[in-house]
Design a protein around this motif. Structure first.
Motif, PDB file in Angstrom:
ATOM      1  N   VAL A  28       7.497   9.765  -8.052  1.00 20.43           N
ATOM      2  CA  VAL A  28       8.062   9.344  -6.766  1.00 20.43           C
ATOM      3  C   VAL A  28       7.222   8.241  -6.151  1.00 20.43           C
ATOM      4  O   VAL A  28       7.756   7.299  -5.569  1.00 20.43           O
ATOM      5  CB  VAL A  28       8.171  10.550  -5.802  1.00 20.43           C
ATOM      6  N   THR A  29       5.891   8.344  -6.282  1.00 25.49           N
ATOM      7  CA  THR A  29       5.024   7.318  -5.697  1.00 25.49           C
ATOM      8  C   THR A  29       5.261   5.957  -6.358  1.00 25.49           C
ATOM      9  O   THR A  29       5.110   4.921  -5.710  1.00 25.49           O
ATOM     10  CB  THR A  29       3.538   7.697  -5.813  1.00 25.49           C
ATOM     11  N   ARG A  30       5.622   5.970  -7.627  1.00 28.31           N
ATOM     12  CA  ARG A  30       5.895   4.696  -8.305  1.00 28.31           C
ATOM     13  C   ARG A  30       7.091   3.992  -7.687  1.00 28.31           C
ATOM     14  O   ARG A  30       7.150   2.764  -7.659  1.00 28.31           O
ATOM     15  CB  ARG A  30       6.099   4.931  -9.803  1.00 28.31           C
ATOM     16  N   ARG A  31       8.045   4.765  -7.187  1.00 32.65           N
ATOM     17  CA  ARG A  31       9.198   4.162  -6.515  1.00 32.65           C
ATOM     18  C   ARG A  31       8.795   3.507  -5.191  1.00 32.65           C
ATOM     19  O   ARG A  31       9.490   2.630  -4.682  1.00 32.65           O
ATOM     20  CB  ARG A  31      10.269   5.213  -6.272  1.00 32.65           C
ATOM     21  N   LEU A  32       7.668   3.963  -4.654  1.00 27.12           N
ATOM     22  CA  LEU A  32       7.154   3.376  -3.417  1.00 27.12           C
ATOM     23  C   LEU A  32       6.199   2.222  -3.698  1.00 27.12           C
ATOM     24  O   LEU A  32       5.567   1.691  -2.778  1.00 27.12           O
ATOM     25  CB  LEU A  32       6.431   4.458  -2.594  1.00 27.12           C
ATOM     26  N   GLY A  33       6.088   1.860  -4.968  1.00 25.90           N
ATOM     27  CA  GLY A  33       5.244   0.725  -5.333  1.00 25.90           C
ATOM     28  C   GLY A  33       3.804   1.072  -5.610  1.00 25.90           C
ATOM     29  O   GLY A  33       2.969   0.175  -5.755  1.00 25.90           O
ATOM     30  N   HIS A  34       3.490   2.363  -5.710  1.00 31.85           N
ATOM     31  CA  HIS A  34       2.112   2.770  -5.973  1.00 31.85           C
ATOM     32  C   HIS A  34       1.951   3.123  -7.445  1.00 31.85           C
ATOM     33  O   HIS A  34       2.677   3.963  -7.973  1.00 31.85           O
ATOM     34  CB  HIS A  34       1.728   3.965  -5.106  1.00 31.85           C
ATOM     35  N   VAL A  35       0.967   2.506  -8.083  1.00 35.37           N
ATOM     36  CA  VAL A  35       0.729   2.731  -9.506  1.00 35.37           C
ATOM     37  C   VAL A  35      -0.609   3.443  -9.689  1.00 35.37           C
ATOM     38  O   VAL A  35      -1.621   3.038  -9.087  1.00 35.37           O
ATOM     39  CB  VAL A  35       0.726   1.400 -10.282  1.00 35.37           C
ATOM     40  N   GLY A  36      -0.605   4.485 -10.495  1.00 31.94           N
ATOM     41  CA  GLY A  36      -1.864   5.171 -10.812  1.00 31.94           C
ATOM     42  C   GLY A  36      -2.013   6.486 -10.080  1.00 31.94           C
ATOM     43  O   GLY A  36      -1.289   6.794  -9.130  1.00 31.94           O
ATOM     44  N   PRO A  37      -3.007   7.290 -10.501  1.00 28.67           N
ATOM     45  CA  PRO A  37      -3.193   8.627  -9.941  1.00 28.67           C
ATOM     46  C   PRO A  37      -4.084   8.677  -8.710  1.00 28.67           C
ATOM     47  O   PRO A  37      -4.288   9.739  -8.137  1.00 28.67           O
ATOM     48  CB  PRO A  37      -3.869   9.372 -11.103  1.00 28.67           C
TER      49      PRO A  37
END
Length: 253
Positions: free
Chosen positions: A240-249
């Motif tokens: 879900v965070t990737r959909r917000l433009g955030h990459v990585g843990p």
């Protein structure tokens, strides 16, 4: 949102040609070997701010850890005869490492050739400030990220001159740091936000205008996004965070 970048003042830019500063490239190559959360663009803000200071300037860093930002600041100050006071409590815990982290910091400073420029003070920020009396030219705050510690760290701005700058890491990312800025900078009559690069905010000691307050408020949606991302990461919802433009843990920084 397009992130604003503070414009460096003139001076201290020897070796710069066509927008490329070999001094910075060398400094960041050394710093990038050291673990930490300072990005290249944020390191550039530190470099530009320190390089713009007058000869013999004195910078205070709160929170050195293993020295990623310390090396960048010290290499910049070394070009104009400046010095850096690096303050860190080196708390003895699995997270902070205590004396072993201090040993790593000293080794990294030696490897970067800046040991003679940096005075490492083993103390909590409040303890060091209670016995501090001299003016400083630039303040870099990257200590503990709770509200109370950040608020206390911001009291170091009393030692800055008019027009002096305070750089704060994890602004509009950490809840503690952001809430401190909201209560100590947004309504202030002597501090104003002038820009942000990622989570590194540049604050200036000068009387704010209405536009400065609006500039601060304009960062809050980015902060809310970061808080949401942190919650999602802790719930294991990286997709879900990737959909917000955030990459990585890792948390946004």
């Amino acid at each position: 949102m397009v992130e604003s970048r503070p414009v460096a003042e003139s001076g201290g830019n020897e070796g710069t040609e066509n927008g490329v500063d070999e001094g910075f490239d060398d400094a960041f190559a050394l710093a990038d070997r050291i673990p930490g959360w300072l990005t290249r663009d944020q390191a550039r803000v530190l470099w530009d701010a320190a390089s713009a200071l007058t000869d013999g300037a004195h910078v205070v860093e709160i929170g050195s850890h293993q020295g990623r930002s310390t090396v960048v600041l010290a290499r910049a100050l070394g070009r104009n005869g400046g010095r850096l006071t690096a303050i860190d409590a080196f708390v003895d815990s699995p997270r902070y490492g205590g004396a072993s982290t201090r040993a790593v910091l000293l080794a990294n400073l030696e490897q970067a050739g800046v040991s003679s420029i940096v005075d490492v003070v083993v103390a909590r920020s409040r303890q060091a400030r209670s016995r501090w009396s001299e003016p400083i030219d630039l303040l870099w705050v990257d200590g503990k990220h709770d509200y109370w510690t950040c608020t206390d760290d911001l009291r170091w701005t009393r030692h800055l001159p008019d027009g002096g700058r305070c750089l704060v890491h994890d602004a509009f990312s950490s809840i503690g740091v952001t809430s401190s800025l909201m209560l100590n900078v947004l309504p202030s009559g002597r501090l104003r936000l002038i820009g942000r690069v990622g989570s590194l905010a540049t604050i200036e000691v000068s009387r704010p205008h209405l536009a400065d307050r609006f500039r601060f408020l304009a960062q809050l949606p980015w902060w809310v996004r970061n808080v949401v991302i942190k919650v999602l990461l802790r719930l294991g919802l990286g997709s879900v965070t990737r959909r917000l433009g955030h990459v990585g843990p890792f948390d946004p920084y």
